[in-house]
Design a protein around this motif. Structure first.
Motif, short mmCIF file in Angstrom:
data_model
loop_
_atom_site.label_atom_id
_atom_site.label_comp_id
_atom_site.label_asym_id
_atom_site.label_seq_id
_atom_site.Cartn_x
_atom_site.Cartn_y
_atom_site.Cartn_z
N VAL A 81 -57.55 110.34 114.76
CA VAL A 81 -58.24 110.25 113.48
C VAL A 81 -59.67 109.71 113.61
CG1 VAL A 81 -56.11 109.98 112.15
CG2 VAL A 81 -57.30 107.94 113.00
N VAL A 82 -60.08 109.29 114.79
CA VAL A 82 -61.41 108.75 115.01
C VAL A 82 -62.37 109.88 115.35
CG1 VAL A 82 -62.83 107.20 116.41
CG2 VAL A 82 -60.49 106.54 115.80
N ASP A 83 -63.43 110.02 114.55
CA ASP A 83 -64.46 111.03 114.80
C ASP A 83 -65.58 110.38 115.60
OD1 ASP A 83 -66.50 112.89 114.82
OD2 ASP A 83 -66.63 113.08 112.65
N GLY A 84 -65.68 110.72 116.85
CA GLY A 84 -66.72 110.18 117.70
C GLY A 84 -67.78 111.21 118.03
N SER A 85 -67.95 112.21 117.18
CA SER A 85 -68.87 113.31 117.48
C SER A 85 -70.33 112.96 117.20
CB SER A 85 -68.48 114.56 116.69
OG SER A 85 -68.68 114.33 115.29
N PHE A 86 -70.60 111.91 116.46
CA PHE A 86 -71.98 111.54 116.12
C PHE A 86 -72.65 110.83 117.29
CE2 PHE A 86 -69.19 108.10 114.91
CZ PHE A 86 -69.85 106.95 115.30
N THR A 87 -73.97 110.75 117.24
CA THR A 87 -74.74 110.06 118.27
C THR A 87 -75.01 108.61 117.88
OG1 THR A 87 -75.86 112.18 118.67
CG2 THR A 87 -76.74 110.25 119.80
N TYR A 88 -75.38 108.38 116.62
CA TYR A 88 -75.67 107.03 116.12
C TYR A 88 -75.10 106.89 114.71
CZ TYR A 88 -79.03 106.23 119.84
OH TYR A 88 -79.61 106.07 121.08
N SER A 89 -74.76 105.65 114.37
CA SER A 89 -74.40 105.34 112.99
C SER A 89 -75.30 104.20 112.52
CB SER A 89 -72.93 104.93 112.87
OG SER A 89 -72.70 103.72 113.58
N LEU A 90 -75.45 104.13 111.22
CA LEU A 90 -76.25 103.09 110.59
C LEU A 90 -75.49 102.61 109.37
CD1 LEU A 90 -78.91 101.49 110.02
CD2 LEU A 90 -79.67 103.51 108.76
#
Length: 132
Positions: A81-90
């Motif tokens: 269920v964890v979406d780790g496709s992004f590069t950065y989060s804010l």
């Protein structure tokens, strides 16, 4: 009964000494949270990542409205269920939706977009208001 009382006293002591306090959380404002996910065009390019981080940090350091200022990267996903496709989060919090709108319109935010938008291919924003 004496053992239970001892355990409760130790638990209370531990919570007081090691727990979060109102003072520790003063920067997090639950009135309005702005969560942004960025997908960089070249996520493995160290120069692009450094430029993005510099621009984002400069923006956050000069924002008049942002309270909590969390910049993150995805951890190694441990569950489906964890979406780790992004590069950065804010994650940024505000005292109100009005302050969040002022943040959108302020010069440092516009400069960040001008400097960094060429680096990303996708941005998703989730805004939420506290339930209390």
């Amino acid at each position: 009964m004496k053992n239970l009382l001892t355990v409760l006293v130790l638990l209370l002591f531990t919570m007081i000494v090691h727990g979060q306090t109102t003072t520790d959380m003063k920067e997090f404002d639950a009135n309005f949270a702005h969560t942004v996910y960025f997908w960089l065009e070249h996520p493995d390019n160290a120069e692009d990542c450094a430029a993005f981080e510099r621009s984002l940090q400069k923006f956050l350091d000069t924002s008049a409205y942002a309270k909590t200022k969390f910049i993150g990267k995805p951890p190694q996903a441990s569950r489906d269920v964890v979406d780790g496709s992004f590069t950065y989060s804010l994650i940024v919090t505000f005292a109100s939706a009005e302050d969040q709108q002022k943040y959108q319109d302020e010069a440092p935010h516009k400069l960040f977009i001008a400097e960094s938008s060429k680096l990303w291919t996708k941005v998703i924003v989730y805004d939420s208001k506290g339930v209390n």
